[in-house]
Design an enzyme around this catalytic site. Structure first.
Site, PDB file in Angstrom:
ATOM      1  N   GLU A  69      33.769  35.978  46.664  1.00 16.11           N
ATOM      2  CA  GLU A  69      34.595  36.959  45.967  1.00 16.11           C
ATOM      3  C   GLU A  69      35.072  36.287  44.690  1.00 16.11           C
ATOM      4  O   GLU A  69      35.815  35.311  44.737  1.00 16.11           O
ATOM      5  CB  GLU A  69      35.791  37.385  46.818  1.00 16.11           C
ATOM      6  CG  GLU A  69      36.656  38.443  46.150  1.00 16.11           C
ATOM      7  CD  GLU A  69      37.999  38.599  46.815  1.00 16.11           C
ATOM      8  OE1 GLU A  69      39.007  38.721  46.091  1.00 16.11           O
ATOM      9  OE2 GLU A  69      38.063  38.573  48.064  1.00 16.11           O
ATOM     10  N   CYS A  86      43.734  39.561  43.237  1.00 18.69           N
ATOM     11  CA  CYS A  86      42.368  39.883  42.824  1.00 18.69           C
ATOM     12  C   CYS A  86      42.195  41.377  42.582  1.00 18.69           C
ATOM     13  O   CYS A  86      41.219  41.790  41.950  1.00 18.69           O
ATOM     14  CB  CYS A  86      41.366  39.396  43.866  1.00 18.69           C
ATOM     15  SG  CYS A  86      41.701  39.990  45.531  1.00 18.69           S
TER      16      CYS A  86
END
Length: 504
Positions: A233, A270
């Site tokens: 990620e 994020c």
């Protein structure tokens, strides 16, 4: 425990030793019943709760995230562990399937039994911004344990003391629950991380972090003699589209929600909304300036992140016609909440620079006069974890939803992307560079990353894995000749079937 030199970095020899210990646990972890794995997870969750006070104190000292936020993150972490305990007990994650033998078929068809098997040792690279939920005892570790995989965590340099302390708690919980020795290892330092990704017995790498760090590890895992899966990620700007109708009806609500979202955790989520498309004039509202300017500065996770914030703002300001709409309190050593503005046409012309992720409390407002221009602008955005649209009933936004759906793993309506529910239905991922895989890194189905399919053809009953034998199958959802079979309410599905007692 982590074997370290006086500098705090794990040597390559010690990394190899830790990997070897984990490798020795692979068979026992794989053969443990589902009920046993569930007990590992729940015991670890209980001990984390018991040690929460000390852990939060250490985490706050190292990350500056604040005790309230960190206590909430521990609750999320223990909830993840317990969710995976439920996932393991329920058993559908195995995707068990049986094709019955049919000698009369042309050609004759043998019996085939298929399910998902644990990969083996998994390397987990901790994230800086979630010292509990994406770290030593975080979602990757929980999913790997549930799958039956030993884990070696590469500790993040931003919270080393916490990583060591958390690892001690996790190991104690595993030991008390009867898990095999070697289920959790810990290494420290960049060189140890590379050595871990290269280690022969490591079968997958899970990483949450920067695009540059992810690219480097992806190259390492791809260039091995035996390339292994890399679940990364990496980066996301999480576009948001606000329609004219939404602004007309709830301008103040949208303003407050935007500021709360892009400053949450110091803008170090994020899922922070990094690019927000708004009707012309929205950026000039007095309420937006008032809310932002009254926001105190943020102490970011590390000195390096703090030092990078101002140059990132300057880089964006230098790209085309970009100006500062509002900025929070300017304090030495702290990052000020910052809102930038540009036009949709300037955004398209300079999207290469304006779409570089800025870690910290900053968002870019992109003003438009014609909603049709937004579709073209959004097409310049690479993959993101989330995409959001705020609209009113009756507005035609189907085309925008289609465009957003091509670029994100989660599409939100009339909400804000920060905050990720840990559930069966969650998807936390997206096209590159958001992630390197189609799998989620949050939620029940993230376990799929650490499993691989295997089929047994005409296998003797005594040699089948327990969950693929007749007795084991009766305890879990499975398919027989394509027909889904679900245990009736009250049937045992806790995975307590003894090993290799299946009958055919």
């Amino acid at each position: 425990m982590a074997h370290s030199t006086t500098t705090g970095a794990t040597t390559r020899a010690s990394t190899d030793e830790i990997v070897g210990i984990a490798s020795d646990a692979v068979s026992a972890a794989r053969d443990a019943t589902r009920a046993e794995r569930a007990e590992w997870l729940t015991r670890v969750a209980t001990l984390l709760e018991e040690e929460a006070g000390d852990l939060v104190e250490i985490a706050d000292r190292e990350t500056h995230l604040g005790a309230p936020r960190l206590r909430g993150e521990i609750r999320r972490t223990t909830a993840q562990l317990r969710l995976f305990a439920d996932v393991v007990r329920e058993g559908s994650y195995l995707e068990a399937s049986v094709d019955s033998a049919d000698p009369g078929a042309s050609p004759p068809r043998p019996e085939i039994r298929r399910f998902l098997r644990p990969l083996g040792v998994v390397a987990v690279f901790s994230a800086s911004n979630f010292p509990f939920a994406f770290s030593v005892a975080g979602g990757d570790t929980a999913a790997a344990f549930a799958a039956g995989c030993p884990v070696i965590v590469k500790a993040h340099s931003g919270h080393l003391e916490l990583s060591r302390r958390t690892a001690d708690v996790v190991r104690r919980g595993l030991d008390e629950a009867g898990a095999p020795a070697g289920m959790l290892g810990l290494v420290e330092g960049r060189d140890a991380g590379v050595a871990l990704a290269q280690a022969r017995h490591v079968r997958a790498v899970a990483f949450t972090g920067s695009l540059s760090g992810g690219r480097a590890l992806l190259e390492v895992t791809s260039n091995r003699p035996d390339p292994i899966p890399f679940f990364g990620e990496l980066g996301s700007v999480n576009p948001v589209i606000v329609t004219p109708g939404a602004v007309d009806v709830r301008r103040d609500e949208l303003t407050a929600g935007l500021v709360e979202s892009f400053t949450l955790g110091g803008g170090q989520f994020c899922t922070k909304p990094g690019v927000v498309f708004v009707p012309a004039g929205f950026a000039s509202t007095g309420l937006l300036r008032q809310v932002v300017e009254s926001t105190p500065g943020f102490t970011l996770l590390t000195d390096r992140i703090t030092e990078a914030f101002a140059p990132s703002v300057a880089r964006l300001l230098a790209a085309g016609e970009v100006d500062i709409v509002a900025a929070g309190a300017q304090e030495h050593g702290r990052a000020a909440a910052t809102v930038l503005r540009t036009s949709v046409h300037d955004f398209v012309s300079h999207s290469g620079t304006l779409l570089e992720e800025c870690f910290g409390p900053l968002t870019l407002l992109v003003e438009y006069t014609d909603l049709d221009d937004v579709s073209d602008a959004v097409s310049h955005i690479e993959g993101s974890l989330t995409a959001t649209i705020h609209a009113q009933p009756g507005e035609d936004v189907a085309g925008l939803v289609d465009v957003l759906s091509e670029r994100a793993g989660r599409v939100l309506f009339d909400g804000w992307p920060t905050g990720v529910a840990v559930t069966w239905g969650q998807h936390h991922g997206g096209p590159w560079p958001a992630t390197t895989t189609q799998h989620t890194s949050v939620g029940a189905t993230s376990i799929r990353r650490f499993l691989r399919p295997i089929a047994y053809q005409h296998a003797p009953a005594a040699l089948l894995p327990a969950d693929l034998g007749d007795e084991g199958l009766n305890r879990i959802p499975h398919r027989v000749d394509g027909r889904l079979i679900v245990p009736s309410p009250g049937d045992p599905i806790d995975g307590d079937a003894p090993e290799r007692t299946a009958r055919r």
